[in-house]
Design an enzyme around this catalytic site. Structure first.
Site, PDB file in Angstrom:
ATOM      1  CG  HIS A 145      -0.238   0.647   2.885  1.00  0.00           C
ATOM      2  ND1 HIS A 145      -1.496   1.369   3.416  1.00  0.00           N
ATOM      3  CD2 HIS A 145       0.518   0.046   3.068  1.00  0.00           C
ATOM      4  CE1 HIS A 145       0.019   1.123   4.374  1.00  0.00           C
ATOM      5  NE2 HIS A 145       0.537   0.645   4.206  1.00  0.00           N
ATOM      6  CB  CYS A 168       3.163   5.751   5.789  1.00  0.00           C
ATOM      7  SG  CYS A 168       3.782   4.559   7.359  1.00  0.00           S
ATOM      8  CG  HIS A 222       5.190   0.686   2.841  1.00  0.00           C
ATOM      9  ND1 HIS A 222       4.816   1.644   2.328  1.00  0.00           N
ATOM     10  CD2 HIS A 222       4.728   0.239   4.334  1.00  0.00           C
ATOM     11  CE1 HIS A 222       3.681   2.164   3.639  1.00  0.00           C
ATOM     12  NE2 HIS A 222       3.520   1.565   4.274  1.00  0.00           N
ATOM     13  CG  HIS A 235       2.568  -3.401   6.153  1.00  0.00           C
ATOM     14  ND1 HIS A 235       3.498  -3.009   6.959  1.00  0.00           N
ATOM     15  CD2 HIS A 235       1.430  -1.959   6.159  1.00  0.00           C
ATOM     16  CE1 HIS A 235       3.589  -1.345   7.216  1.00  0.00           C
ATOM     17  NE2 HIS A 235       2.957  -0.729   6.240  1.00  0.00           N
ATOM     18  CG  ASP A 290      -3.248 -13.089   0.590  1.00  0.00           C
ATOM     19  OD1 ASP A 290      -2.215 -12.906   1.215  1.00  0.00           O
ATOM     20  OD2 ASP A 290      -2.622 -14.431   0.395  1.00  0.00           O
ATOM     21  CG  HIS A 291       0.174 -12.659  -2.027  1.00  0.00           C
ATOM     22  ND1 HIS A 291      -0.123 -13.694  -0.675  1.00  0.00           N
ATOM     23  CD2 HIS A 291       1.720 -12.940  -2.396  1.00  0.00           C
ATOM     24  CE1 HIS A 291       0.666 -13.402  -0.383  1.00  0.00           C
ATOM     25  NE2 HIS A 291       2.100 -13.993  -1.500  1.00  0.00           N
ATOM     26  CD  GLU A 295      -0.957  -0.224   8.408  1.00  0.00           C
ATOM     27  OE1 GLU A 295       0.686   0.402   8.928  1.00  0.00           O
ATOM     28  OE2 GLU A 295      -1.827   0.061   7.695  1.00  0.00           O
TER      29      GLU A 295
END
Lengths: 139, 139, 139, 139, 139, 139
Positions: free
Chosen positions: A14, A33, A39, A41, A79-80, A124
């Site tokens: 994100h 951020c 980046h 998590h 996810d992913h 996170e």
């Protein structure tokens, strides 16, 4: 009163930025951020449902049933993935933990059949966590 | 023989893809890790140094000194970054855990003054982990 | 309603004893925690703030801002210290987890600018934990 | 208001099945948890007591005292046992996490002398958890 | 040299007893783990493979591929099962962590195609763990 | 070859300082760990024994037996103690993790009856860890 909680994890990229602001302005709000290329998590997500126990089955809601609901409606979408670019229901939002929790509530609350959605908790990292208790809780 | 280990964590986005291959070809190799707009992780990094204990100080190497080395040369370059786009020393590599470990070894090994670099361990999640024992270990 | 939580850890020595009581009397109250030359812990501290989300930024309070507040006013005073001897604001208190939580509340509550302090949670080990919900919660 | 929590773990076998139903019917309700010869878990149990701090001792309730209560009345009865066959107070119940929490509440609530029992939390794995807040909490 | 590790968890019941010995004799050997009606655990299983990195893909072996191998040949056979009664390949063995590790090695070693099986690690709880390094390691 | 590991935790105070050096000199060596009135940790201790499996019992060494050895000879001496002042076998040493590991090896190695002591691992926090592999391992 019982709370039944299921926990899942998802890995996503994100970037925190308000559309229309410069990189410098976003960095002033979100710090590192706001890195322009993003980046990521491993997010931990806990969904809690409250209710009474069925005297025959001894359950408020089956863990598998609740887990499946979260998998289909949330996990398979995030996810992913890149939360800024890939997720339809997040596109107009800054993907903070607070906004994820609020959006996941909107999606899951009407779909819980046994019990009532109680909270959505997202972390996170091990250093921070957000819990959303729903729109009806007074401040 | 003593092993001294320090552990840090960093949050980063990455995408696994071989340059020049199509999305479909990369998906065949890397599965959901090939998502074109990327995903991300909280990476755990452990750096282990082996050596003998200084009889006066009772240490092989000071934890703070080793931690600082990792922070300056690795953490500040990769934390809250996109591993494909933002990190000079990773640009020609697919950012798999194996390649991160190999590259971190190259950077850290010549900079360890007390003791000898023993291993670099990286996990992308609690479900998987890679340990690199260096180029001198026979297969 | 949202709860935003940050977590930090600190390493400190302490001894549980009521001033003026004998070692035997303190042992009767605190067991092995009354060891006269002290013992120590890695303490986990969670600070939770409640509030509403800012519709522009998508945050109740920035994690970094909250973390910095905890670092400056709490962590720098107690980390790698002896809680009985080195910390001004603890000197008149038995350094139990309850008393630490109460004192941290007094220090942090007036300094939270976005949202309202909701709880202070301290654990001395994975086996126990204390949460203070503030002076306004009815018993 | 303070919450004081102690945590213990126990290892037990169980099988989820309603007496009088067939294997197929139980499988329809409980999924793989209905395996006829049972399965097992490392259960995590958290007992939370709420109360005010004693101004002399700085404690609501001594961790050791609360831990001992849980050990004698719960842990010694369920650890390294088969929950369906070996535990008197569970014999008429399906040993779901909800029913364990409810039964542990009945046993512990009248035995807490300092403070009031606040909640019983049981997890069968890191993926799920049940919290019972007692019979007096309105749904 | 690289080690690639995948980790899974499974929930199972077991009883430690040598066939033909009395309950008393088995209790003398295995303590509370000899409880006649069994107990259970959440087992953590780590499978480590060693090898060199493929210069094109940057991997020794794909995490998903290795995870799938473990799922099909081990996890589907032991998860939510009774290890004494339900698992064909364990029936002639006392289901200690050592024996599980040895048997899992026999099953997985010939099926690893990229790299070589390096170790099987099993823990029954956070307090204990067994690692099997294979039959070729000298004592 | 099998490795059998047991893990325990203990809570202790310590201060890192070389006798005869000033506070400033000790601070230059040990940083904040040289705080004159000490600090403390929850230490994690892992003891690993290597050996072959007994074909009848399926064990290298019973977990309880190994755990009891560690409890009697190590844990009861260091838990809830001040490592600089309260522990006879540590008095002439700086209580670094390295020196603790070395001393615990001397105490435990001759007392292991089934198998051979393989390693002593100590962590002061989740950020660092020391493993001692014994005096016979070549550097």
């Amino acid at each position: 009163l019982y709370l039944v909680k299921v926990r899942v994890t998802f890995s996503a990229a994100h970037r925190l930025c308000v559309a229309g602001l410069s990189n410098e302005e976003n960095h002033a709000i979100y710090g590192r951020c706001a890195n322009p290329s993003g980046h990521g998590h491993n997010y931990d997500l806990e969904v809690a449902v409250r209710g009474q126990v069925d005297p025959v089955t001894g359950m408020v809601v089956n863990f598998y049933e609740l887990n499946e609901l979260v998998r289909v409606h949330i996990l398979d979408k995030v996810d992913h993935k890149n939360l800024n670019d890939d997720v339809d229901f997040l596109k107009v939002l800054v993907p903070t933990a607070e906004n994820l929790a609020g959006k996941f509530w909107e999606i899951l609350a009407p779909r819980i059949r046994n019990g009532t959605l109680h909270s959505i908790t997202i972390s996170e990292s091990s250093d921070n966590e957000v819990t959303y208790l729903g729109p009806d809780q007074a401040p």
